[in-house]
Write an enzyme that holds these catalytic residues in place. Structure first.
Site, mmCIF file in Angstrom:
data_model
loop_
_atom_site.group_PDB
_atom_site.id
_atom_site.type_symbol
_atom_site.label_atom_id
_atom_site.label_comp_id
_atom_site.label_asym_id
_atom_site.label_seq_id
_atom_site.Cartn_x
_atom_site.Cartn_y
_atom_site.Cartn_z
ATOM 1 N N LYS A 1 1.697 -54.590 -20.597
ATOM 2 C CA LYS A 1 2.712 -53.551 -20.428
ATOM 3 C C LYS A 1 3.841 -53.735 -21.454
ATOM 4 C CE LYS A 1 1.798 -52.967 -15.458
ATOM 5 N NZ LYS A 1 2.396 -52.896 -14.113
ATOM 6 N N GLU B 1 -10.633 -45.989 -16.501
ATOM 7 C CA GLU B 1 -9.484 -46.374 -17.326
ATOM 8 C C GLU B 1 -9.893 -46.585 -18.784
ATOM 9 O OE1 GLU B 1 -7.533 -49.555 -15.197
ATOM 10 O OE2 GLU B 1 -6.773 -48.153 -13.698
ATOM 11 N N HIS C 1 -1.336 -54.829 -16.678
ATOM 12 C CA HIS C 1 -2.112 -53.986 -15.754
ATOM 13 C C HIS C 1 -3.568 -54.385 -15.892
ATOM 14 C CE1 HIS C 1 -3.905 -50.516 -13.793
ATOM 15 N NE2 HIS C 1 -4.774 -50.517 -14.805
ATOM 16 N N ASN D 1 5.838 -56.522 -14.470
ATOM 17 C CA ASN D 1 4.908 -57.612 -14.136
ATOM 18 C C ASN D 1 3.860 -57.842 -15.221
ATOM 19 O OD1 ASN D 1 3.461 -55.318 -13.646
ATOM 20 N ND2 ASN D 1 2.937 -55.779 -11.524
ATOM 21 N N TYR E 1 -1.502 -43.366 -13.542
ATOM 22 C CA TYR E 1 -0.926 -43.793 -12.265
ATOM 23 C C TYR E 1 -1.013 -42.705 -11.189
ATOM 24 C CZ TYR E 1 0.996 -48.217 -14.031
ATOM 25 O OH TYR E 1 1.156 -49.494 -14.525
HETATM 26 P P1 GDP Z 1 -1.490 -53.529 -9.564
HETATM 27 O O1 GDP Z 1 -2.880 -52.940 -9.513
HETATM 28 O O2 GDP Z 1 -1.436 -54.965 -9.131
HETATM 29 O O3 GDP Z 1 -0.814 -53.307 -10.892
HETATM 30 O O4 GDP Z 1 -0.622 -52.772 -8.469
HETATM 31 P P2 GDP Z 1 -0.569 -51.258 -7.977
HETATM 32 O O5 GDP Z 1 -1.691 -50.429 -8.550
HETATM 33 O O6 GDP Z 1 -0.422 -51.286 -6.496
HETATM 34 O O7 GDP Z 1 0.809 -50.742 -8.566
HETATM 35 C C1 GDP Z 1 0.912 -50.347 -9.916
HETATM 36 C C2 GDP Z 1 2.184 -50.898 -10.496
HETATM 37 O O8 GDP Z 1 3.283 -50.286 -9.864
HETATM 38 C C3 GDP Z 1 2.395 -52.387 -10.273
HETATM 39 O O9 GDP Z 1 1.767 -53.182 -11.244
HETATM 40 C C4 GDP Z 1 3.908 -52.520 -10.343
HETATM 41 O O10 GDP Z 1 4.335 -52.694 -11.689
HETATM 42 C C5 GDP Z 1 4.407 -51.175 -9.861
HETATM 43 N N1 GDP Z 1 4.919 -51.245 -8.490
HETATM 44 C C6 GDP Z 1 4.234 -51.508 -7.349
HETATM 45 N N2 GDP Z 1 5.060 -51.464 -6.276
HETATM 46 C C7 GDP Z 1 6.294 -51.134 -6.770
HETATM 47 C C8 GDP Z 1 7.578 -50.908 -6.173
HETATM 48 O O11 GDP Z 1 7.757 -51.000 -4.955
HETATM 49 N N3 GDP Z 1 8.607 -50.593 -7.041
HETATM 50 C C9 GDP Z 1 8.428 -50.478 -8.398
HETATM 51 N N4 GDP Z 1 9.481 -50.174 -9.182
HETATM 52 N N5 GDP Z 1 7.247 -50.695 -8.978
HETATM 53 C C10 GDP Z 1 6.192 -51.002 -8.191
#
Ligand code: GDP
Length: 148
Positions: free
Chosen positions: A3, A122, A109, A106, A43
C-alpha cells in the site's frame, strides 16, 4: 499489493525479499497509481462501511506496488505471512506484525484465501495478461517434493 504507506516508507525491497526467500515465485509486479474508480472496484465489498471513503482516499494517496506471486497454496501462504488485518493483533514475524502499527496504514493488501476466486479477480483488476510471465525458478526442485 504494498500500500502507499509501505511504498513511501521504503519497504518494497523488504517485503519482496520475504516472499522470494519463502520460495514463492514473482510472476508480475508494477508500481501503480490507483485511481478512484479502480479503488472503488477493488474495495467494493466494503462500500457500505463507514470507513470506505477513508479507505479509498488512502489507497489512492500515492503509488502502490502490485505483485503476483505463485507457489504451492500461494494465497494462503501469503496471507499467513501478512498477518491479521489489525497490526496490533498480528504476530511478530508477520509483515503487519513487524512493519505496521495502524489498522488503516497496515502496509500491505493480500487476496483472501477464504474467498475463492478473490485472487484471480484481483489479478485481472490490476494486470494485463501480457504482464504476467511463465518461467521456472532454478530452486523449484528443492522447494517441492515430487508428490507435490
Ligand atoms: P484485509 O483483507 O486484512 O486487508 O482486511 P479487510 O478486507 O477486512 O479490510 C480492508 C482494509 O480496510 C484493511 O486492510 C484496512 O486497511 C482497512 N480497514 C479495515 N477496518 C478498518 C476500520 O475500521 N477503519 C479504517 N480506517 N480502515 C479499516
Amino acid at each position: 499489493m504494498i500500500k502507499p504507506d509501505g511504498v513511501q516508507r521504503g519497504l518494497i525491497g523488504e517485503i519482496v525479499s520475504r516472499f522470494e526467500e519463502r520460495g514463492l515465485k514473482m510472476v508480475g509486479s508494477k508500481l501503480i497509481q490507483i485511481d478512484e474508480d479502480l479503488a472503488n472496484e477493488h474495495y467494493a465489498e466494503h462500500a457500505d462501511k463507514d470507513f470506505f471513503d477513508e479507505l479509498v482516499g488512502f489507497i489512492t494517496s500515492g503509488p502502490a506496488f502490485a505483485m503476483v506471486w505463485q507457489g504451492a497454496d500461494a494465497t494462503r501462504q501469503v496471507r499467513s505471512m501478512v498477518g491479521k488485518t489489525d497490526p496490533a493483533e498480528s504476530a511478530p514475524g508477520t509483515i503487519r506484525g513487524d512493519l505496521g502499527l495502524d489498522l488503516e496504514r497496515n502496509v500491505i493488501h493480500a487476496s483472501d484465501h477464504e474467498d475463492p476466486g478473490s485472487n484471480e479477480r484481483e489479478i485481472q483488476l490490476f494486470f494485463e495478461e501480457t504482464e504476467l510471465l511463465e518461467y521456472s525458478r532454478i530452486d523449484e526442485s528443492w522447494l517441492y517434493t515430487d508428490e507435490d
